[in-house]
Every structure is written in C-alpha cells, then in structure tokens.
Design a protein around this motif. Structure first.
Motif, PDB file in Angstrom:
ATOM      1  N   ARG A 104     -19.028  23.486   0.542  1.00 54.42           N
ATOM      2  CA  ARG A 104     -17.741  23.518  -0.140  1.00 54.42           C
ATOM      3  C   ARG A 104     -16.719  22.589   0.507  1.00 54.42           C
ATOM      4  O   ARG A 104     -15.941  21.909  -0.175  1.00 54.42           O
ATOM      5  CB  ARG A 104     -17.207  24.950  -0.140  1.00 54.42           C
ATOM      6  N   THR A 105     -16.717  22.517   1.830  1.00 55.05           N
ATOM      7  CA  THR A 105     -15.655  21.829   2.560  1.00 55.05           C
ATOM      8  C   THR A 105     -16.006  20.410   2.980  1.00 55.05           C
ATOM      9  O   THR A 105     -15.141  19.532   3.015  1.00 55.05           O
ATOM     10  CB  THR A 105     -15.286  22.651   3.821  1.00 55.05           C
ATOM     11  N   ASP A 106     -17.281  20.187   3.303  1.00 56.13           N
ATOM     12  CA  ASP A 106     -17.662  18.871   3.819  1.00 56.13           C
ATOM     13  C   ASP A 106     -19.045  18.464   3.303  1.00 56.13           C
ATOM     14  O   ASP A 106     -19.969  18.213   4.092  1.00 56.13           O
ATOM     15  CB  ASP A 106     -17.661  18.911   5.358  1.00 56.13           C
ATOM     16  N   PRO A 107     -19.231  18.370   1.995  1.00 54.93           N
ATOM     17  CA  PRO A 107     -20.564  18.086   1.439  1.00 54.93           C
ATOM     18  C   PRO A 107     -21.114  16.725   1.840  1.00 54.93           C
ATOM     19  O   PRO A 107     -22.328  16.548   1.930  1.00 54.93           O
ATOM     20  CB  PRO A 107     -20.337  18.174  -0.079  1.00 54.93           C
ATOM     21  N   GLU A 108     -20.242  15.749   2.094  1.00 57.28           N
ATOM     22  CA  GLU A 108     -20.693  14.403   2.444  1.00 57.28           C
ATOM     23  C   GLU A 108     -20.616  14.132   3.943  1.00 57.28           C
ATOM     24  O   GLU A 108     -20.853  13.009   4.395  1.00 57.28           O
ATOM     25  CB  GLU A 108     -19.877  13.367   1.677  1.00 57.28           C
ATOM     26  N   ARG A 113     -13.562  12.169   9.548  1.00 58.15           N
ATOM     27  CA  ARG A 113     -12.808  10.919   9.396  1.00 58.15           C
ATOM     28  C   ARG A 113     -11.405  11.176   8.861  1.00 58.15           C
ATOM     29  O   ARG A 113     -10.488  10.395   9.110  1.00 58.15           O
ATOM     30  CB  ARG A 113     -13.545   9.971   8.445  1.00 58.15           C
ATOM     31  N   ARG A 114     -11.255  12.258   8.107  1.00 62.41           N
ATOM     32  CA  ARG A 114      -9.978  12.548   7.463  1.00 62.41           C
ATOM     33  C   ARG A 114      -9.141  13.568   8.225  1.00 62.41           C
ATOM     34  O   ARG A 114      -7.915  13.461   8.264  1.00 62.41           O
ATOM     35  CB  ARG A 114     -10.212  13.078   6.048  1.00 62.41           C
ATOM     36  N   ASP A 115      -9.802  14.545   8.827  1.00 62.08           N
ATOM     37  CA  ASP A 115      -9.079  15.647   9.454  1.00 62.08           C
ATOM     38  C   ASP A 115      -9.952  16.252  10.557  1.00 62.08           C
ATOM     39  O   ASP A 115     -10.796  17.110  10.302  1.00 62.08           O
ATOM     40  CB  ASP A 115      -8.744  16.708   8.402  1.00 62.08           C
ATOM     41  N   CYS A 120     -13.425  20.507  13.146  1.00 61.69           N
ATOM     42  CA  CYS A 120     -13.720  21.393  14.278  1.00 61.69           C
ATOM     43  C   CYS A 120     -13.636  22.859  13.876  1.00 61.69           C
ATOM     44  O   CYS A 120     -14.430  23.683  14.339  1.00 61.69           O
ATOM     45  CB  CYS A 120     -12.748  21.112  15.421  1.00 61.69           C
ATOM     46  N   ALA A 121     -12.690  23.183  13.024  1.00 60.75           N
ATOM     47  CA  ALA A 121     -12.579  24.566  12.558  1.00 60.75           C
ATOM     48  C   ALA A 121     -13.813  24.971  11.764  1.00 60.75           C
ATOM     49  O   ALA A 121     -14.341  26.081  11.926  1.00 60.75           O
ATOM     50  CB  ALA A 121     -11.321  24.729  11.702  1.00 60.75           C
ATOM     51  N   LEU A 122     -14.292  24.073  10.933  1.00 63.02           N
ATOM     52  CA  LEU A 122     -15.463  24.329  10.099  1.00 63.02           C
ATOM     53  C   LEU A 122     -16.734  24.464  10.930  1.00 63.02           C
ATOM     54  O   LEU A 122     -17.542  25.370  10.704  1.00 63.02           O
ATOM     55  CB  LEU A 122     -15.626  23.178   9.096  1.00 63.02           C
ATOM     56  N   ASP A 222      -8.044   7.912  20.370  1.00 61.42           N
ATOM     57  CA  ASP A 222      -7.056   7.394  19.420  1.00 61.42           C
ATOM     58  C   ASP A 222      -6.521   8.472  18.482  1.00 61.42           C
ATOM     59  O   ASP A 222      -5.885   8.158  17.462  1.00 61.42           O
ATOM     60  CB  ASP A 222      -7.623   6.232  18.585  1.00 61.42           C
ATOM     61  N   HIS A 223      -6.800   9.741  18.791  1.00 62.53           N
ATOM     62  CA  HIS A 223      -6.210  10.844  18.044  1.00 62.53           C
ATOM     63  C   HIS A 223      -5.332  11.677  18.981  1.00 62.53           C
ATOM     64  O   HIS A 223      -5.601  11.765  20.178  1.00 62.53           O
ATOM     65  CB  HIS A 223      -7.289  11.754  17.445  1.00 62.53           C
ATOM     66  N   ASP A 224      -4.313  12.299  18.430  1.00 61.29           N
ATOM     67  CA  ASP A 224      -3.445  13.181  19.207  1.00 61.29           C
ATOM     68  C   ASP A 224      -4.116  14.545  19.286  1.00 61.29           C
ATOM     69  O   ASP A 224      -3.650  15.535  18.712  1.00 61.29           O
ATOM     70  CB  ASP A 224      -2.070  13.279  18.534  1.00 61.29           C
TER      71      ASP A 224
END
Length: 244
Positions: A104-108, A113-115, A120-122, A222-224
């Motif tokens: 449901r949340t990350d089929p691909e 890359r987006r969030d 990590c929560a998933l 490169d992420h906060d």
C-alpha cells in the motif's frame, strides 16, 4: 506503568549500576526484576557482534530481534546468518515489514527517495513496535561516542509512551573498547567495515565515511536526519536530528 513509577525505576537502575562495566550492566539487567523481560534489538551491523556475543555468553536464550527491512546490504544478510550460527543464538526473531503495508505504501520501493522518515517508519519503527509487544524493555548497542545526539546517553532510559525501558550497556564504551573486545574474543567483522562503513543501515541510505567524520555521517547523508526512528518519544518517531 505510570510515568512517575517508570521514572523512579529507571533512576534507581542507573544509580544501582552507575559504576559497573558494560558487561556487568547487561548481565544484571537480564537478571534484575526491575528491568523486566528484555529483548536485544540488533542490526547485525558494524559493531553489533560485541553485544550479541555478550548476550550469547550471558544468556543465549535472550530473544534477539533483527529488523530485515528488505533494503539491507547483501553482506549484512550473510553476516547475520554467520554470526547467529557461530554464537548459538537460541531465539533469533527476523522481523519484516507488513506485506500489505508495503504494498500500500511503497509498492515500487522508492519511498526512501521521497520521504526517508516515512520509509523508516514503514520498514523499522512499526515492525519493531509489533515485535516488542509483551516485553518490558529492550537492549540497544548505542554508544555516546557515535554522535553528538548520543553524548549524554545513560545505561537505562525511558521509552516514553510505551511503558518500556531501554538498556544501553555499551553507552560509555569508546571505539577502542569495541575493537579490543572483538579482537580478544576473535569475533568476525562485518565485511563492509573495511570498505569505509563504520555504521551500516539500509543500502540506499548508507554511504562510506571519511576518517575525519562522525561515525554516523554516512547514514542519510545530505539529509537533516541522524536516527532511523526506532527510538521513540511519546509513542512517536523521533523528529529529524534528535536522539532518544
């Protein structure tokens, strides 16, 4: 357990074991009724074998929870199997994300890359919360030297919102202590360590680290973001840049 009672319990545990070694803290925590029923949560990463060995020597029937996110390095999966067999871990629990949740949340498999927080929560936070049901607390391999956000880490701390405690037996260890323990006990190193990975997470979000960098600088570069979110405050994933 009410917050005040939990605070008193953790305060008492820290006072009782303040001057103990990491090995003694782990051994006592596994036997102390005040600590309750504990599981070790292990990434089977760069330094994980130290705590896994301590558990195997102290109480090999201790439940060991391994979060198989579906995005780990192949080297980590092979290392996990080799270490578990070598140490004789009797209750290894390999936990994966919920299949329907993934579909449901990350089929691909592009959510990272987006969030990164949502990914990590998933793949980590929600599976861990399910796996820890029925436990009074869990053991982590976190150490003060790993990053500035962990500089004040105690042996025992509260996981707010869950009624559980976290035990950090190696909180006061230096990097040299880890290496010495591994050498003295002839423990196998994660194969990626020699390739510049002092902290190892999921493959898409982990990069090599220079000698002059923080050991966790290669995580979500490169992420906060400095933590995956499995350390919970008030029952929620910790915000970016904050460590429990």
């Amino acid at each position: 357990m009410p917050r005040n009672d939990l605070t008193d319990r953790v305060t008492a545990l820290n006072a009782r074991y303040r001057h103990h070694s990491g090995t003694a803290v782990l051994a006592h925590a596994l036997a102390d009724p005040e600590a309750g029923r504990l599981a070790l949560v292990s990434s089977f990463g760069a330094e994980s074998v130290v705590l896994l060995h301590m558990v195997a020597v102290t109480r090999p029937e201790t439940p060991v929870i391994f979060l198989e996110t579906g995005m780990l390095f192949a080297e980590t999966l092979v290392y996990q199997q080799e270490v578990a067999e070598r140490l004789g871990l009797r209750d290894l629990r390999i936990i994966r994300p919920d299949a329907q949740d993934l579909a449901r949340t990350d089929p691909e498999q592009t959510l990272h890359r987006r969030d990164t927080d949502a990914c990590c929560a998933l793949r980590k936070t929600r599976p861990l919360l399910r796996a820890l049901q029925g436990f009074d607390g869990w053991i982590t391999g976190r150490k003060r030297y790993q990053s500035g956000t962990r500089a004040a880490l105690d042996f025992f701390e509260i996981e707010d919102g869950t009624g559980r405690i976290k035990v950090n037996p190696l909180a006061h260890w230096a990097r040299e202590d880890v290496q010495t323990y591994m050498e003295e006990n002839r423990l196998p190193r994660h194969p990626l360590v020699d390739r510049g990975y002092p902290s190892i997470g999921c493959m898409p979000c982990t990069t090599p680290v220079r000698a002059d960098e923080d050991p966790r600088a290669g995580r979500w570069r490169d992420h906060d973001k400095t933590e995956c979110g499995i350390h919970i405050v008030d029952g929620r994933v910790i915000p970016k840049g904050v460590s429990a």
